[in-house]
Design a protein around this motif. Structure first.
Motif, PDB file in Angstrom:
ATOM      1  N   VAL A 104      26.736  42.322-156.066  1.00 26.13           N
ATOM      2  CA  VAL A 104      26.429  43.577-156.760  1.00 26.13           C
ATOM      3  C   VAL A 104      25.243  44.271-156.093  1.00 26.13           C
ATOM      4  O   VAL A 104      25.241  45.502-155.929  1.00 26.13           O
ATOM      5  CB  VAL A 104      26.157  43.321-158.257  1.00 26.13           C
ATOM      6  N   GLY A 105      24.244  43.501-155.688  1.00 24.23           N
ATOM      7  CA  GLY A 105      23.097  44.086-154.985  1.00 24.23           C
ATOM      8  C   GLY A 105      23.493  44.732-153.678  1.00 24.23           C
ATOM      9  O   GLY A 105      23.021  45.826-153.340  1.00 24.23           O
ATOM     10  N   TYR A 106      24.375  44.075-152.932  1.00 30.72           N
ATOM     11  CA  TYR A 106      24.862  44.647-151.681  1.00 30.72           C
ATOM     12  C   TYR A 106      25.614  45.948-151.935  1.00 30.72           C
ATOM     13  O   TYR A 106      25.404  46.949-151.240  1.00 30.72           O
ATOM     14  CB  TYR A 106      25.755  43.641-150.952  1.00 30.72           C
ATOM     15  N   LEU A 107      26.501  45.949-152.928  1.00 31.57           N
ATOM     16  CA  LEU A 107      27.261  47.156-153.236  1.00 31.57           C
ATOM     17  C   LEU A 107      26.356  48.288-153.717  1.00 31.57           C
ATOM     18  O   LEU A 107      26.584  49.458-153.398  1.00 31.57           O
ATOM     19  CB  LEU A 107      28.338  46.847-154.273  1.00 31.57           C
ATOM     20  N   THR A 108      25.323  47.952-154.469  1.00 35.63           N
ATOM     21  CA  THR A 108      24.380  48.963-154.938  1.00 35.63           C
ATOM     22  C   THR A 108      23.592  49.544-153.776  1.00 35.63           C
ATOM     23  O   THR A 108      23.348  50.755-153.717  1.00 35.63           O
ATOM     24  CB  THR A 108      23.429  48.356-155.984  1.00 35.63           C
ATOM     25  N   LEU A 109      23.204  48.715-152.841  1.00 41.48           N
ATOM     26  CA  LEU A 109      22.494  49.201-151.658  1.00 41.48           C
ATOM     27  C   LEU A 109      23.395  50.099-150.818  1.00 41.48           C
ATOM     28  O   LEU A 109      22.957  51.129-150.295  1.00 41.48           O
ATOM     29  CB  LEU A 109      21.987  48.012-150.836  1.00 41.48           C
ATOM     30  N   ARG A 110      24.658  49.737-150.712  1.00 37.07           N
ATOM     31  CA  ARG A 110      25.617  50.575-149.995  1.00 37.07           C
ATOM     32  C   ARG A 110      25.810  51.918-150.702  1.00 37.07           C
ATOM     33  O   ARG A 110      25.905  52.966-150.055  1.00 37.07           O
ATOM     34  CB  ARG A 110      26.943  49.839-149.897  1.00 37.07           C
ATOM     35  N   LEU A 111      25.831  51.886-152.033  1.00 38.27           N
ATOM     36  CA  LEU A 111      25.934  53.125-152.805  1.00 38.27           C
ATOM     37  C   LEU A 111      24.694  53.990-152.590  1.00 38.27           C
ATOM     38  O   LEU A 111      24.803  55.211-152.447  1.00 38.27           O
ATOM     39  CB  LEU A 111      26.117  52.813-154.285  1.00 38.27           C
ATOM     40  N   ALA A 112      23.531  53.379-152.563  1.00 39.16           N
ATOM     41  CA  ALA A 112      22.294  54.133-152.334  1.00 39.16           C
ATOM     42  C   ALA A 112      22.312  54.811-150.969  1.00 39.16           C
ATOM     43  O   ALA A 112      21.896  55.973-150.832  1.00 39.16           O
ATOM     44  CB  ALA A 112      21.086  53.208-152.445  1.00 39.16           C
ATOM     45  N   LEU A 113      22.810  54.115-149.971  1.00 33.52           N
ATOM     46  CA  LEU A 113      22.917  54.707-148.636  1.00 33.52           C
ATOM     47  C   LEU A 113      23.884  55.881-148.639  1.00 33.52           C
ATOM     48  O   LEU A 113      23.633  56.917-148.012  1.00 33.52           O
ATOM     49  CB  LEU A 113      23.358  53.639-147.634  1.00 33.52           C
ATOM     50  N   ARG A 114      24.965  55.741-149.370  1.00 31.67           N
ATOM     51  CA  ARG A 114      25.944  56.831-149.446  1.00 31.67           C
ATOM     52  C   ARG A 114      25.378  58.033-150.187  1.00 31.67           C
ATOM     53  O   ARG A 114      25.636  59.175-149.813  1.00 31.67           O
ATOM     54  CB  ARG A 114      27.211  56.326-150.118  1.00 31.67           C
ATOM     55  N   VAL A 115      24.597  57.779-151.249  1.00 30.91           N
ATOM     56  CA  VAL A 115      23.969  58.880-151.989  1.00 30.91           C
ATOM     57  C   VAL A 115      22.966  59.594-151.098  1.00 30.91           C
ATOM     58  O   VAL A 115      22.861  60.822-151.124  1.00 30.91           O
ATOM     59  CB  VAL A 115      23.309  58.357-153.291  1.00 30.91           C
ATOM     60  N   GLU A 116      22.259  58.854-150.272  1.00 28.80           N
ATOM     61  CA  GLU A 116      21.275  59.476-149.385  1.00 28.80           C
ATOM     62  C   GLU A 116      21.946  60.278-148.274  1.00 28.80           C
ATOM     63  O   GLU A 116      21.538  61.400-147.974  1.00 28.80           O
ATOM     64  CB  GLU A 116      20.366  58.414-148.771  1.00 28.80           C
ATOM     65  N   THR A 117      22.972  59.727-147.661  1.00 31.71           N
ATOM     66  CA  THR A 117      23.591  60.410-146.516  1.00 31.71           C
ATOM     67  C   THR A 117      24.501  61.555-146.937  1.00 31.71           C
ATOM     68  O   THR A 117      24.450  62.630-146.349  1.00 31.71           O
ATOM     69  CB  THR A 117      24.392  59.424-145.646  1.00 31.71           C
ATOM     70  N   ASP A 118      25.345  61.344-147.949  1.00 36.06           N
ATOM     71  CA  ASP A 118      26.301  62.383-148.350  1.00 36.06           C
ATOM     72  C   ASP A 118      25.714  63.400-149.312  1.00 36.06           C
ATOM     73  O   ASP A 118      26.201  64.526-149.383  1.00 36.06           O
ATOM     74  CB  ASP A 118      27.540  61.750-148.983  1.00 36.06           C
ATOM     75  N   ALA A 119      24.693  63.007-150.077  1.00 37.30           N
ATOM     76  CA  ALA A 119      24.055  63.853-151.102  1.00 37.30           C
ATOM     77  C   ALA A 119      25.095  64.512-152.011  1.00 37.30           C
ATOM     78  O   ALA A 119      25.158  65.731-152.119  1.00 37.30           O
ATOM     79  CB  ALA A 119      23.149  64.893-150.461  1.00 37.30           C
ATOM     80  N   PRO A 120      25.923  63.695-152.703  1.00 36.96           N
ATOM     81  CA  PRO A 120      26.926  64.293-153.594  1.00 36.96           C
ATOM     82  C   PRO A 120      26.261  64.932-154.806  1.00 36.96           C
ATOM     83  O   PRO A 120      25.186  64.536-155.233  1.00 36.96           O
ATOM     84  CB  PRO A 120      27.780  63.094-153.997  1.00 36.96           C
ATOM     85  N   GLU A 121      26.911  65.932-155.330  1.00 34.57           N
ATOM     86  CA  GLU A 121      26.412  66.663-156.491  1.00 34.57           C
ATOM     87  C   GLU A 121      27.499  66.721-157.553  1.00 34.57           C
ATOM     88  O   GLU A 121      28.685  66.610-157.240  1.00 34.57           O
ATOM     89  CB  GLU A 121      26.025  68.096-156.095  1.00 34.57           C
ATOM     90  N   GLY A 122      27.122  66.902-158.783  1.00 29.30           N
ATOM     91  CA  GLY A 122      28.046  67.165-159.873  1.00 29.30           C
ATOM     92  C   GLY A 122      29.128  66.129-160.062  1.00 29.30           C
ATOM     93  O   GLY A 122      28.852  64.927-160.199  1.00 29.30           O
ATOM     94  N   ALA A 123      30.369  66.602-160.050  1.00 28.56           N
ATOM     95  CA  ALA A 123      31.511  65.730-160.330  1.00 28.56           C
ATOM     96  C   ALA A 123      31.687  64.656-159.262  1.00 28.56           C
ATOM     97  O   ALA A 123      32.121  63.545-159.567  1.00 28.56           O
ATOM     98  CB  ALA A 123      32.781  66.558-160.443  1.00 28.56           C
TER      99      ALA A 123
END
Length: 157
Positions: A104-123
């Motif tokens: 779960v920690g690995y997946l969360t870190l991967r999600l954090a990297l994706r949030v930083e690089t892609d910068a998704p918004e809204g939906a």
């Protein structure tokens, strides 16, 4: 130190998985639902909090990540050795809690990297966080099921 026959162990296991599935990337689940229902203002708050937590996690992993990985896998190795070679029930119980959390920690870190690089918004951000929550809940259900099977086997034998 009898873990699998203790009610407190099962309560701790339930609280662990409940809190892990409630806090997605450090964002509470009700905030994700609010952003999904009410839109703009709540979605901005969600995006801001997700970016803050993503940057925080990535800062920790970039500055102390190698040490953290070393310490975590050292502790996992000790737990596996105590569980398998020495049959210590407490180590087996802790391993049943900690091993899935590493994933779960690995997946969360991967999600954090994706949030930083892609910068998704809204939906798109809501969809990303909900998908991560679903995967975490799936891992939690499998982990609880395997732990229950192993605990019953341990108590019967």
């Amino acid at each position: 130190m009898r873990s699998f026959s203790s009610l407190w162990y099962w309560i701790a296991l339930a609280v662990l998985w409940s809190s892990v599935s409630h806090w997605v990337l450090g964002v509470p689940f009700d905030m994700i639902n609010r952003a999904r229902r009410y839109g703009e203002g709540a979605a901005e708050d969600l995006a801001m909090l997700a970016r803050i937590n993503a940057r925080r996690m990535l800062y920790i992993s970039r500055n102390g990540g190698l040490w953290l990985i070393g310490i975590v896998f050292f502790m996992l190795t000790i737990l596996v050795l105590l569980s398998v070679l020495y049959q210590v029930e407490f180590a087996q119980a802790v391993l049943c809690m900690v091993a899935p959390m590493v994933l779960v920690g690995y997946l969360t870190l991967r999600l954090a990297l994706r949030v930083e690089t892609d910068a998704p918004e809204g939906a798109a951000l809501v969809r990303l966080l909900m998908r991560h929550r679903f995967v975490v809940q799936l891992i939690g259900m499998i982990a609880i099921f395997v732990t229950a099977l192993f605990g019953m086997y341990h108590n019967i034998t």
